[in-house]
Design a protein around this motif. Structure first.
Motif, PDB file in Angstrom:
ATOM      1  N   ARG A 272       7.635  11.830   4.121  1.00 16.65           N
ATOM      2  CA  ARG A 272       7.306  13.556   4.912  1.00 16.65           C
ATOM      3  C   ARG A 272       8.253  14.595   5.019  1.00 16.65           C
ATOM      4  NH1 ARG A 272       1.262  13.367   6.491  1.00 16.65           N
ATOM      5  NH2 ARG A 272       1.133  15.371   6.405  1.00 16.65           N
ATOM      6  N   ASN A 273       9.476  13.077   5.211  1.00 13.50           N
ATOM      7  CA  ASN A 273      10.711  14.771   5.778  1.00 13.50           C
ATOM      8  C   ASN A 273      11.772  15.390   5.196  1.00 13.50           C
ATOM      9  OD1 ASN A 273      13.977  14.660   7.272  1.00 13.50           O
ATOM     10  ND2 ASN A 273      12.436  14.781   8.372  1.00 13.50           N
ATOM     11  N   ARG A 274      11.421  16.588   5.364  1.00  7.93           N
ATOM     12  CA  ARG A 274      11.851  17.496   3.962  1.00  7.93           C
ATOM     13  C   ARG A 274      13.185  17.186   3.923  1.00  7.93           C
ATOM     14  NH1 ARG A 274      15.292  21.243   4.323  1.00  7.93           N
ATOM     15  NH2 ARG A 274      15.670  21.082   6.625  1.00  7.93           N
TER      16      ARG A 274
ATOM     17  N   THR B 284       2.029   8.566   5.140  1.00  2.00           N
ATOM     18  CA  THR B 284       1.619   8.146   6.345  1.00  2.00           C
ATOM     19  C   THR B 284       0.513   7.386   6.069  1.00  2.00           C
ATOM     20  OG1 THR B 284       0.548  10.669   6.821  1.00  2.00           O
ATOM     21  CG2 THR B 284       2.629  10.052   8.394  1.00  2.00           C
ATOM     22  N   ASP B 285       0.167   7.018   7.435  1.00  2.00           N
ATOM     23  CA  ASP B 285      -0.667   5.771   6.446  1.00  2.00           C
ATOM     24  C   ASP B 285      -2.354   6.205   6.327  1.00  2.00           C
ATOM     25  OD1 ASP B 285       1.126   3.964   7.657  1.00  2.00           O
ATOM     26  OD2 ASP B 285      -0.213   3.728   9.285  1.00  2.00           O
ATOM     27  N   ASN B 286      -3.340   5.770   4.475  1.00  2.00           N
ATOM     28  CA  ASN B 286      -4.184   6.752   4.582  1.00  2.00           C
ATOM     29  C   ASN B 286      -5.284   5.314   3.803  1.00  2.00           C
ATOM     30  OD1 ASN B 286      -3.711   6.938   1.479  1.00  2.00           O
ATOM     31  ND2 ASN B 286      -2.043   7.659   2.686  1.00  2.00           N
TER      32      ASN B 286
ATOM     33  N   SER C 259       9.286   4.175   7.472  1.00  2.00           N
ATOM     34  CA  SER C 259       7.841   4.330   7.851  1.00  2.00           C
ATOM     35  C   SER C 259       8.346   3.811   9.823  1.00  2.00           C
ATOM     36  CB  SER C 259       6.588   3.321   7.756  1.00  2.00           C
ATOM     37  OG  SER C 259       6.651   1.888   8.100  1.00  2.00           O
ATOM     38  N   GLY C 260       7.198   3.912  10.166  1.00  2.00           N
ATOM     39  CA  GLY C 260       7.116   3.786  12.044  1.00  2.00           C
ATOM     40  C   GLY C 260       7.810   2.544  12.097  1.00  2.00           C
ATOM     41  N   GLY C 261       7.307   1.465  11.059  1.00  2.00           N
ATOM     42  CA  GLY C 261       7.335   0.707  11.583  1.00  2.00           C
ATOM     43  C   GLY C 261       8.283  -0.939  10.750  1.00  2.00           C
ATOM     44  N   HIS C 262       8.907  -0.020   9.422  1.00  2.00           N
ATOM     45  CA  HIS C 262       9.179  -0.922   8.508  1.00  2.00           C
ATOM     46  C   HIS C 262      10.816   0.134   8.074  1.00  2.00           C
ATOM     47  CE1 HIS C 262       5.891  -3.088   8.770  1.00  2.00           C
ATOM     48  NE2 HIS C 262       4.986  -2.489   8.411  1.00  2.00           N
TER      49      HIS C 262
ATOM     50  N   PHE D 181      13.131   8.142  15.151  1.00  2.00           N
ATOM     51  CA  PHE D 181      12.783   9.750  15.005  1.00  2.00           C
ATOM     52  C   PHE D 181      12.258   9.537  16.023  1.00  2.00           C
ATOM     53  CE2 PHE D 181      13.866  10.753  10.201  1.00  2.00           C
ATOM     54  CZ  PHE D 181      14.249  11.912  10.695  1.00  2.00           C
ATOM     55  N   ASP D 182      10.693   8.896  16.317  1.00  2.00           N
ATOM     56  CA  ASP D 182      10.412   9.182  17.705  1.00  2.00           C
ATOM     57  C   ASP D 182      11.124   8.446  18.980  1.00  2.00           C
ATOM     58  OD1 ASP D 182       8.569   9.427  16.115  1.00  2.00           O
ATOM     59  OD2 ASP D 182       7.290   7.150  15.921  1.00  2.00           O
ATOM     60  N   LYS D 183      12.300   7.990  19.009  1.00  2.71           N
ATOM     61  CA  LYS D 183      12.748   7.521  20.775  1.00  2.71           C
ATOM     62  C   LYS D 183      13.521   8.855  20.971  1.00  2.71           C
ATOM     63  CE  LYS D 183      12.749   2.199  20.419  1.00  2.71           C
ATOM     64  NZ  LYS D 183      13.452   1.110  20.165  1.00  2.71           N
TER      65      LYS D 183
ATOM     66  N   ALA E 191       0.618  -1.036  -0.282  1.00  2.56           N
ATOM     67  CA  ALA E 191      -0.523   0.057   0.101  1.00  2.56           C
ATOM     68  C   ALA E 191       1.307   1.026  -0.159  1.00  2.56           C
ATOM     69  CB  ALA E 191      -0.958  -0.308   0.970  1.00  2.56           C
ATOM     70  N   HIS E 192       1.758   1.344  -0.047  1.00  2.00           N
ATOM     71  CA  HIS E 192       2.701   2.411   1.154  1.00  2.00           C
ATOM     72  C   HIS E 192       3.349   2.533  -0.579  1.00  2.00           C
ATOM     73  CE1 HIS E 192       3.176   3.878   4.509  1.00  2.00           C
ATOM     74  NE2 HIS E 192       3.387   3.035   5.515  1.00  2.00           N
ATOM     75  N   ILE E 193       3.570   1.162  -0.819  1.00  2.35           N
ATOM     76  CA  ILE E 193       4.430   1.438  -2.489  1.00  2.35           C
ATOM     77  C   ILE E 193       3.586   2.055  -3.494  1.00  2.35           C
ATOM     78  CG2 ILE E 193       5.066   0.708  -5.086  1.00  2.35           C
ATOM     79  CD1 ILE E 193       6.596  -1.768  -2.330  1.00  2.35           C
TER      80      ILE E 193
ATOM     81  N   GLY F 233       6.977   6.228   2.621  1.00  2.02           N
ATOM     82  CA  GLY F 233       6.067   5.871   4.046  1.00  2.02           C
ATOM     83  C   GLY F 233       5.771   6.776   4.530  1.00  2.02           C
ATOM     84  N   GLY F 234       6.120   7.387   6.289  1.00  2.00           N
ATOM     85  CA  GLY F 234       5.451   8.625   6.519  1.00  2.00           C
ATOM     86  C   GLY F 234       6.966   9.190   7.035  1.00  2.00           C
ATOM     87  N   VAL F 235       7.892   8.593   7.232  1.00  2.00           N
ATOM     88  CA  VAL F 235       9.278   9.482   7.147  1.00  2.00           C
ATOM     89  C   VAL F 235       9.676  10.168   5.303  1.00  2.00           C
ATOM     90  CG1 VAL F 235      11.916   9.033   7.681  1.00  2.00           C
ATOM     91  CG2 VAL F 235      10.459   7.843   8.935  1.00  2.00           C
TER      92      VAL F 235
HETATM   93  O1  KG4 Z   1       3.724   4.918   7.554  1.00  2.00           O
HETATM   94  P1  KG4 Z   1       3.434   5.340   9.253  1.00  2.00           P
HETATM   95  O2  KG4 Z   1       2.183   6.269   8.758  1.00  2.00           O
HETATM   96  O3  KG4 Z   1       2.828   4.403   9.800  1.00  2.00           O
HETATM   97  C1  KG4 Z   1       3.529   3.055   9.866  1.00  2.00           C
HETATM   98  O4  KG4 Z   1       3.713   2.123   8.741  1.00  2.00           O
HETATM   99  O5  KG4 Z   1       4.455   2.901  10.977  1.00  2.00           O
HETATM  100  O6  KG4 Z   1       5.040   5.896   9.237  1.00  2.00           O
HETATM  101  C2  KG4 Z   1       4.067   6.713  10.834  1.00  2.00           C
HETATM  102  C3  KG4 Z   1       6.363   7.356  11.098  1.00  2.00           C
HETATM  103  C4  KG4 Z   1       6.366   7.562  12.632  1.00  2.00           C
HETATM  104  O7  KG4 Z   1       7.036   6.785  13.217  1.00  2.00           O
HETATM  105  C5  KG4 Z   1       6.589   9.282  12.564  1.00  2.00           C
HETATM  106  O8  KG4 Z   1       6.797  10.111  13.707  1.00  2.00           O
HETATM  107  C6  KG4 Z   1       7.508   9.352  11.121  1.00  2.00           C
HETATM  108  O9  KG4 Z   1       6.842   7.985  10.179  1.00  2.00           O
HETATM  109  N1  KG4 Z   1       6.845  10.394  10.391  1.00  2.00           N
HETATM  110  C7  KG4 Z   1       7.990  11.784  10.556  1.00  2.00           C
HETATM  111  C8  KG4 Z   1       7.735  12.861  10.006  1.00  2.00           C
HETATM  112  N2  KG4 Z   1       6.354  12.705   9.604  1.00  2.00           N
HETATM  113  C9  KG4 Z   1       5.967  11.692  10.104  1.00  2.00           C
HETATM  114  N3  KG4 Z   1       9.471  11.578  10.351  1.00  2.00           N
HETATM  115  C10 KG4 Z   1       9.556  12.054  10.393  1.00  2.00           C
HETATM  116  N4  KG4 Z   1      10.159  13.402   9.545  1.00  2.00           N
HETATM  117  C11 KG4 Z   1       8.972  13.597   9.589  1.00  2.00           C
HETATM  118  N5  KG4 Z   1       8.191  14.940   9.061  1.00  2.00           N
END
Ligand code: KG4
Ligand code: ZN
Length: 364
Positions: free
Chosen positions: A298-300, A326-328, A163-166, A193-195, A142-144, A294-296
């Motif tokens: 988004r990181n600029r 991020t997940d959608n 992403s947060g888990g992968h 990033f979260d830790k 889905a992310h792909i 994946g969520g990351v």
């Molecule tokens: O893809 P996602 O929504 O969920 C998973 O499948 O894991 O990714 C969420 C992750 C979180 O760990 C969040 O901290 C990270 O993406 N994230 C970011 C940014 N926006 C979301 N990490 C770094 N920079 C960002 N701008």
């Protein structure tokens, strides 16, 4: 081909409707013709990937912030409350009747089992009630396919899923053909990033907060020492986390500027590791386009570093719109539109599995 996508694998309740990229399914799975290969696919004229008709995302961030992280039981209860209103809203915004739909796609794993069950059960109930074909989508695929929304997915390609888990590097030879080239050996980058954000005393959800703090730093950024795993395309982020902890202990008390510098150094190390490995993988695969999702994604800073490296070696870098990183449900619908057309539906005994691996469904 109009597909409803449903996502409840973690802490976002989301639904979306897309128009698939194909004129029609290459074979008529409704008639049980499931053995014909999908060669005869016709792309819609003027098609640019999947067309988004509606997208609704109900985030649970506020709910979990008080606990400093996701509480699975709390997440599933909120999904139960939100799933029907979110789907109804997605259908209304797309201005569609149930009879207009061609199929339903749902995330079947991996994820939190109590959360997955809510989306899967709802999708099955709708599919049975409306006699619609149902297709299960693996979360990484889905992310792909978030990179197929509003633009055609370039194929073949290499995908970085961060992403947060992968954390996976995947070779995509064709739709539904996945070969994992590398993965994280410990934390996923979003988790790192979260830790790191927690170490810096930032509130949940930490990743975006850390990124925002890092981006306020104006001076020269020296990355923290990062793992380089020779001869492999794997990642490791536990070392950089330890380096941040040490830096924060050594430099107590830190002023605002010091915290921003530490955040920037930490972000730089993670983004560099990802950008280096991902561009290396795309280059080694024969200068294939590099898809970053994946969520990351988004990181600029990650986007900037990937762009810079890609330009330097002559690669094409492809990013989804940040809202679909991020997940959608839109990315689930996008993957489902391809999978349903090219491979056919799952039966309503579709299982949802918390640790479902990424498996190819390509038919050739
Ligand atoms: O893809 P996602 O929504 O969920 C998973 O499948 O894991 O990714 C969420 C992750 C979180 O760990 C969040 O901290 C990270 O993406 N994230 C970011 C940014 N926006 C979301 N990490 C770094 N920079 C960002 N701008
Ligand atoms: Zn995800």
């Amino acid at each position: 081909m109009l597909i409803l996508g449903i996502e409840t694998s973690c802490d976002e309740t989301s639904a979306a409707v897309v128009r698939g990229p194909f004129d029609q399914a290459p074979f008529d799975w409704a008639q049980g013709e499931q053995d014909k290969p999908g060669d005869a696919l016709r792309l819609r004229s003027g098609h640019a990937g999947v067309e988004l008709l509606s997208s609704v995302v109900a985030s649970q961030d506020d709910l979990h912030a008080q606990f400093g992280g996701i509480v699975p039981e709390v997440a599933s209860r909120r999904h139960i409350e939100m799933i029907v209103p979110v789907i109804r809203e997605a259908m209304q915004r797309a201005q569609l009747q149930w009879s207009d739909l061609s199929g339903i796609a749902v995330t079947s794993g991996p994820g939190l089992i109590g959360s997955l069950v809510v989306g899967c059960s709802t999708a099955k109930a709708l599919a049975m009630a409306r006699e619609l074909p149902l297709v299960g989508v693996q979360h990484l695929e889905a992310h792909i396919y978030s990179a197929a929304i509003g633009q055609a997915l370039p194929l073949p390609a290499v995908a970085l899923i961060a992403s947060g888990g992968h954390s996976h590097l995947v070779l995509l030879r064709d739709h539904g053909s996945y070969q994992v080239l590398g993965r994280t050996l410990d934390d996923a980058p979003g988790e790192a990033f979260d830790k790191g954000a927690r170490l810096l005393g930032l509130p949940y959800p930490g990743g975006p907060q850390l990124a925002a703090l890092a981006d306020t730093y104006q001076g020269h950024v020296e990355p923290l020492p990062r793992a380089r795993l020779a001869g492999s395309l794997n990642f490791s982020f536990s070392g950089v986390k330890t380096a941040l902890r040490r830096l924060l202990q050594e430099q107590q008390p830190l002023d605002e500027q010091g915290r921003a510098r530490a955040a920037a150094a930490y972000q730089e190390s993670i983004a560099l590791s990802l950008a280096e490995r991902a561009t290396q993988a795309a280059e080694e695969a024969g200068f294939l386009p590099l898809i970053v999702v994946g969520g990351v994604a988004r990181n600029r800073r990650l986007r900037e570093l990937v762009e810079q490296r890609a330009q330097r070696i002559g690669l094409r870098a492809v990013f989804p719109d940040p809202q679909f990183c991020t997940d959608n449900g839109a990315m689930v619908a996008a993957a489902g539109a391809h999978k349903l057309a090219l491979s056919g539906p799952d039966l309503v005994d579709l299982e949802c599995t918390p640790n479902q691996p990424l498996e190819s469904w390509h038919r050739k």
